[in-house]
Design an enzyme around this catalytic site. Structure first.
Site, PDB file in Angstrom:
ATOM      1  N   LYS A   1       0.827  -1.207   0.000  1.00 46.52           N
ATOM      2  CA  LYS A   1       0.000   0.000   0.000  1.00 46.52           C
ATOM      3  C   LYS A   1       0.869   1.267   0.000  1.00 46.52           C
ATOM      4  O   LYS A   1       0.435   2.315  -0.456  1.00 46.52           O
ATOM      5  CB  LYS A   1      -0.916   0.024   1.223  1.00 46.52           C
ATOM      6  CG  LYS A   1      -1.813  -1.195   1.403  1.00 46.52           C
ATOM      7  CD  LYS A   1      -2.833  -1.327   0.305  1.00 46.52           C
ATOM      8  CE  LYS A   1      -4.007  -2.237   0.617  1.00 46.52           C
ATOM      9  NZ  LYS A   1      -3.690  -3.664   0.818  1.00 46.52           N
TER      10      LYS A   1
HETATM   11  C1  LIG Z   1      -4.389  -4.835   0.396  1.00 48.74           C
HETATM   12  C2  LIG Z   1      -3.612  -6.076   0.357  1.00 48.74           C
HETATM   13  C3  LIG Z   1      -3.900  -7.091  -0.571  1.00 48.74           C
HETATM   14  C4  LIG Z   1      -5.062  -7.010  -1.522  1.00 48.74           C
HETATM   15  O1  LIG Z   1      -4.882  -6.000  -2.489  1.00 48.74           O
HETATM   16  P1  LIG Z   1      -6.128  -5.453  -3.317  1.00 48.74           P
HETATM   17  O2  LIG Z   1      -5.598  -4.338  -4.114  1.00 48.74           O
HETATM   18  O3  LIG Z   1      -7.124  -4.990  -2.269  1.00 48.74           O
HETATM   19  O4  LIG Z   1      -6.657  -6.576  -4.113  1.00 48.74           O
HETATM   20  C5  LIG Z   1      -3.072  -8.203  -0.602  1.00 48.74           C
HETATM   21  N1  LIG Z   1      -2.042  -8.331   0.259  1.00 48.74           N
HETATM   22  C6  LIG Z   1      -1.747  -7.386   1.173  1.00 48.74           C
HETATM   23  C7  LIG Z   1      -0.609  -7.615   2.087  1.00 48.74           C
HETATM   24  C8  LIG Z   1      -2.514  -6.226   1.247  1.00 48.74           C
HETATM   25  O5  LIG Z   1      -2.204  -5.288   2.150  1.00 48.74           O
END
Ligand SMILES: *Cc1c(COP(=O)(O)O)cnc(C)c1O
Length: 492
Positions: free
Chosen positions: A111
């Site tokens: 993120k």
């Molecule tokens: C948010 C997240 C996901 C999923 O990603 P999306 O974009 O919501 O599909 C997968 N793994 C981790 C560690 C995340 O923080």
């Protein structure tokens, strides 16, 4: 080429990128999508570009109302020494696949790739559009968005941020990261419910006209740091191009050769960014959509029926414990060739019945996706297998993707070079990872992290060690129905 943004539900079009970023979600409840896909025709240059250059070159194709200087400033403010590697991302070969490590930012989850830059894009957008008053970021988090958004927006002038997380649905380390967040403009609240409850609650607040008017009169306007905001999605496209450049630079592939990508998926933002990259001309053959036991997307891609009426599982990959994947709405828009009426109907069926069926022609648009899921047992076994192979430790989310890739390989024998998107550091989930490795899990998260470090020979990241003595600042808890009052209390 100028790109403007329109709502997937047809209520609004011709919105500039900066305005779409400020709004977060469209006024009709739809998501902003580009009116066309820009074409990326500099594949040959990718191998020689650093991450900042690639990010800038992708951003400028989408965010066409920002000036070059604005974009360059945003990029250099975002992708700097906050990351623990100069290259910002890493690509590591293990067991025949390429792990794209996107967790080298300050909160050690992928993120950070988008949330390091979103605050800068938003501040520049407010300036350009001469918006006075304060932006209030409302965020629902399944664990990682919350901390990354808090870290990005803390003490940014003109912005306040409220984060809602499922009180019993994130890892202890994820919770600790959030409740210790400093910054006088931050607010973190545990919801007595699931991520879906938090996300629905936030969407309801965005759509609450009385509340929006009331806050407007006090100088506030809402926006979103979730991947419903196009300003989150666009920066994520860049790392697929950067990964491709690395594969070419290392001689793994020739420029123009196809690759596959495997993405551990929750809200469908990350894999949608890969799909957008493909639509722009990046040679991606298959998009492997990996789910955990909350496998609503696996079923959808196989059958064309989306049905959220099923048991909800709390798993070792909490950031994927999602039954309503918001960004799928953008894919529906794309595979219906921009038919807003259909999208509106499907979304309303999802709202009322919790399910919908897409048309046969839309199903054809899903042909480039492969879908699979990994149970918790399979996920743990994969962590162990990868570790036993060469000592590489992956987190449970990455392991879900890795397990689904193994399944795909077995089924198809397709040897196309494959990138597995590695979305979090294993140190965010030390308990689950140690258990998967058959190691003792006693002691707190910090002790577990130390044990993990001894096994992996990778130092415990500062993002974890710095939490040990950090005071707990946020203790708020509420029911999903009390979110509105919680926001009011925060802003007064
Ligand atoms: C948010 C997240 C996901 C999923 O990603 P999306 O974009 O919501 O599909 C997968 N793994 C981790 C560690 C995340 O923080």
């Amino acid at each position: 080429m100028e790109i403007t943004y329109r709502s997937t539900r047809g209520g609004i079009a011709g919105v500039s990128a900066s305005d779409a970023i400020l709004q977060g979600i469209a006024p009709d409840g739809g998501l902003y999508v580009p009116d066309k896909f820009p074409c990326f025709d500099r594949l040959r240059d990718l191998a020689s570009w650093d991450y900042q250059t690639t990010a800038y070159e992708i951003l400028r194709l989408f965010l066409t109302d920002y000036t070059d200087t604005e974009l360059r400033n945003c990029v250099s403010a975002a992708y700097d020494s906050k990351f623990d590697t100069d290259e910002i991302i890493a690509l590591e070969k293990h067991g025949g696949a390429y792990y794209l490590e996107l967790f080298h930012g300050q909160t050690i989850a992928f993120k950070d790739m988008a949330l390091s830059i979103l605050p800068h894009l938003m501040t520049a957008a407010a300036r350009k559009n001469r918006k006075s008053g304060e932006t209030v970021i409302l965020t629902a988090t399944s664990g990682d968005t919350g901390k990354a958004a808090l870290a990005g927006f803390a003490d940014v002038p003109g912005i306040r941020i409220a984060v809602f997380y499922p009180k019993n649905g994130v890892s202890p380390m994820q919770e600790r990261q959030m409740v210790t967040q400093q910054g006088s403009n931050t607010c973190v609240i545990g919801i007595l419910g699931t991520f879906d409850d938090a996300q629905t609650g936030v969407k309801r607040l965005f759509a609450d006209e009385t509340l929006c008017r009331e806050l407007e009169s006090e100088g506030f306007r809402f926006s979103s740091a979730n991947s419903i905001n196009i300003g989150r999605l666009v920066p994520q496209i860049a790392y697929y191009f950067a990964a491709y450049g690395k594969l070419v630079a290392r001689g793994v592939i020739e420029c123009g050769q196809q690759i596959n990508v495997t993405v551990p998926t929750g809200n469908f933002g990350n894999i949608l960014a890969a799909y957008y990259a493909r639509r722009m001309g990046l040679p991606i053959s298959k998009l492997l959509c990996a789910s955990n036991e909350n496998n609503v997307l696996t079923d959808f891609i196989h059958s064309g029926t989306y049905d959220r009426n099923r048991p909800f599982h709390v798993t070792t990959s909490p950031s994927m414990d999602i039954l309503v994947s918001s960004n799928l709405e953008r894919l529906l828009y794309a595979v219906s060739a921009g038919d807003c009426e259909i999208v509106r109907k499907l979304m309303s069926a999802l709202d009322t019945a919790g399910r919908y069926d897409i048309t046969d022609s839309m199903k054809e648009g899903l042909a480039d996706f492969y879908a699979g899921y990994a149970s918790q047992g399979m996920t743990a076994a994969r962590i162990k297998a990868i570790y036993d192979d060469d000592g590489y430790v992956i987190d449970p989310h990455t392991a879900v993707a890795s397990a689904v890739y193994a399944q795909y390989l077995k089924e198809t024998g397709d040897t196309t070079p494959t990138v597995i998107v590695s979305t979090a550091s294993p140190y965010k989930f030390p308990g689950s990872v140690l258990e998967a490795l058959g190691e003792p899990t006693d002691g707190d998260g910090f002790e577990q992290a130390r044990r993990l470090s001894a096994l992996s020979h990778v130092d415990v990241p500062a993002a974890i060690t710095s939490l040990k003595d950090a005071p707990i600042i946020h203790t708020g808890v509420c029911k999903p129905t009390e979110m509105k009052q919680a926001v009011r209390d925060f802003l007064r």
